[in-house]
Structure formats: structure tokens, C-alpha cells
Write a protein that holds these residues in place. Structure first.
Motif, mmCIF file in Angstrom:
data_model
loop_
_atom_site.group_PDB
_atom_site.id
_atom_site.type_symbol
_atom_site.label_atom_id
_atom_site.label_comp_id
_atom_site.label_asym_id
_atom_site.label_seq_id
_atom_site.Cartn_x
_atom_site.Cartn_y
_atom_site.Cartn_z
ATOM 1 N N TRP A 55 0.829 -1.196 0.000
ATOM 2 C CA TRP A 55 0.000 0.000 0.000
ATOM 3 C C TRP A 55 0.865 1.249 0.000
ATOM 4 N N ARG A 56 0.384 2.310 -0.633
ATOM 5 C CA ARG A 56 0.979 3.640 -0.552
ATOM 6 C C ARG A 56 -0.078 4.533 0.101
ATOM 7 N N VAL A 57 0.320 5.176 1.204
ATOM 8 C CA VAL A 57 -0.599 6.004 1.975
ATOM 9 C C VAL A 57 0.001 7.398 2.092
ATOM 10 N N GLU A 58 -0.826 8.414 1.923
ATOM 11 C CA GLU A 58 -0.390 9.791 2.122
ATOM 12 C C GLU A 58 -0.981 10.287 3.432
ATOM 13 N N ILE A 59 -0.118 10.837 4.290
ATOM 14 C CA ILE A 59 -0.504 11.256 5.636
ATOM 15 C C ILE A 59 -0.258 12.749 5.794
ATOM 16 N N GLU A 60 -1.238 13.460 6.371
ATOM 17 C CA GLU A 60 -1.069 14.870 6.678
ATOM 18 C C GLU A 60 -0.599 15.004 8.128
ATOM 19 N N VAL A 61 0.437 15.833 8.333
ATOM 20 C CA VAL A 61 1.103 15.972 9.623
ATOM 21 C C VAL A 61 1.222 17.453 9.981
ATOM 22 N N VAL A 62 1.086 17.764 11.271
ATOM 23 C CA VAL A 62 1.358 19.115 11.756
ATOM 24 C C VAL A 62 2.853 19.190 12.035
ATOM 25 N N GLU A 63 3.595 19.908 11.199
ATOM 26 C CA GLU A 63 5.049 20.035 11.352
ATOM 27 C C GLU A 63 5.398 21.031 12.456
ATOM 28 N N GLU A 64 4.660 22.143 12.508
ATOM 29 C CA GLU A 64 4.943 23.173 13.500
ATOM 30 C C GLU A 64 3.653 23.898 13.849
ATOM 31 N N ARG A 65 3.345 23.941 15.134
ATOM 32 C CA ARG A 65 2.139 24.647 15.577
ATOM 33 C C ARG A 65 2.443 26.135 15.692
ATOM 34 N N ARG A 66 1.485 26.946 15.240
ATOM 35 C CA ARG A 66 1.619 28.402 15.305
ATOM 36 C C ARG A 66 0.318 29.008 15.794
ATOM 37 N N ILE A 67 0.384 30.267 16.172
ATOM 38 C CA ILE A 67 -0.813 30.992 16.588
ATOM 39 C C ILE A 67 -1.046 32.078 15.554
ATOM 40 N N PRO A 68 -2.193 32.146 14.926
ATOM 41 C CA PRO A 68 -3.335 31.250 15.059
ATOM 42 C C PRO A 68 -3.081 29.908 14.365
ATOM 43 N N SER A 69 -3.882 28.913 14.716
ATOM 44 C CA SER A 69 -3.671 27.561 14.173
ATOM 45 C C SER A 69 -3.830 27.508 12.656
ATOM 46 N N THR A 70 -4.509 28.485 12.078
ATOM 47 C CA THR A 70 -4.655 28.502 10.621
ATOM 48 C C THR A 70 -3.325 28.749 9.924
ATOM 49 N N SER A 71 -2.305 29.145 10.677
ATOM 50 C CA SER A 71 -0.984 29.342 10.076
ATOM 51 C C SER A 71 -0.010 28.231 10.449
ATOM 52 N N ASP A 72 -0.518 27.126 11.039
ATOM 53 C CA ASP A 72 0.329 25.969 11.334
ATOM 54 C C ASP A 72 1.079 25.536 10.081
ATOM 55 N N LEU A 73 2.313 25.060 10.255
ATOM 56 C CA LEU A 73 3.072 24.506 9.147
ATOM 57 C C LEU A 73 2.715 23.028 9.034
ATOM 58 N N MET A 74 2.207 22.618 7.887
ATOM 59 C CA MET A 74 1.730 21.265 7.643
ATOM 60 C C MET A 74 2.665 20.559 6.661
ATOM 61 N N ALA A 75 2.548 19.238 6.604
ATOM 62 C CA ALA A 75 3.328 18.459 5.644
ATOM 63 C C ALA A 75 2.526 17.246 5.201
#
Length: 108
Positions: A55-75
Motif C-alpha cells: 500500500w501507498r498512503v499519504e498522511i497529513e502531519v502538523v510540522e509546526e504549531r503556530r498561533i493562530p492555528s490557521t498558520s500551522d506549518l503542515m506536511a
């Protein structure tokens, strides 16, 4: 009589054949593996597809939490599993701000 305990992500083996995962089991296994490997919070699986050997699975991860959360760095991470749920490979494919539209424009 002792009862054999099964792992929650894998079907029991039969006659030496490797256990085969369903798509939801592959996604759950990939989520667990990425959380362990990166030490970061996973959001969820964004895609699951069969390959020739698993299987190949793509996962979304929170790389860095920021304030506000809408600006979190995702991967997004791509995870390759074999039919038995063993990790074959993983890699980060994209990084982006959570509130940013158009994933193709994110930083790698």
C-alpha cells in the motif's frame, strides 16, 4: 488455554502466508508509523492506494504549531507498506501553511 493476541492493524496469518491489510488498516498503520518516526501529530490519511507489493498512503502531519492555528506549518508524507503492514519507505512530499489554498504552491 492461552488465547493468541492479534495486533489491531493486521489480519491473522494463515498457513505461513503474510497477513494482508485492508485499506483502512493500511491507513491506520501508516498514521501510527509516521507519528512514531517523526514525533509529530498526524491529522489523517489523505489517500490510500494499492501497489504491486502493498500500500501507498499519504498522511497529513502538523510540522509546526503556530498561533493562530490557521498558520500551522503542515506536511504531507508518503508511506509505503508491504502487504503485512511493515514499513518499506517514507518521505515528506510537501510542506505548506494550513490556511494556504493550493497545495502545489507550498514549500518543499
Amino acid at each position: 488455554m492461552a488465547r493468541q493476541q492479534e495486533t489491531p492493524h493486521r489480519k491473522p496469518e494463515h498457513d505461513g502466508d503474510p497477513p494482508e491489510l485492508s485499506a483502512p488498516e493500511a491507513a491506520e498503520t501508516a498514521l501510527d508509523e509516521i507519528a512514531k518516526l517523526t514525533g509529530r501529530d498526524t491529522v489523517g490519511a489523505t489517500s490510500v492506494e494499492p501497489t504491486d507489493d502493498g500500500w501507498r498512503v499519504e498522511i497529513e502531519v502538523v510540522e509546526e504549531r503556530r498561533i493562530p492555528s490557521t498558520s500551522d506549518l503542515m506536511a504531507l508524507y508518503q508511506v509505503d507498506l508491504d502487504l503485512g503492514g511493515e514499513l518499506l519507505a517514507y518521505r515528506r512530499t510537501q510542506r505548506y501553511a494550513r490556511g494556504r489554498s493550493g497545495l502545489g504552491n507550498g514549500a518543499s
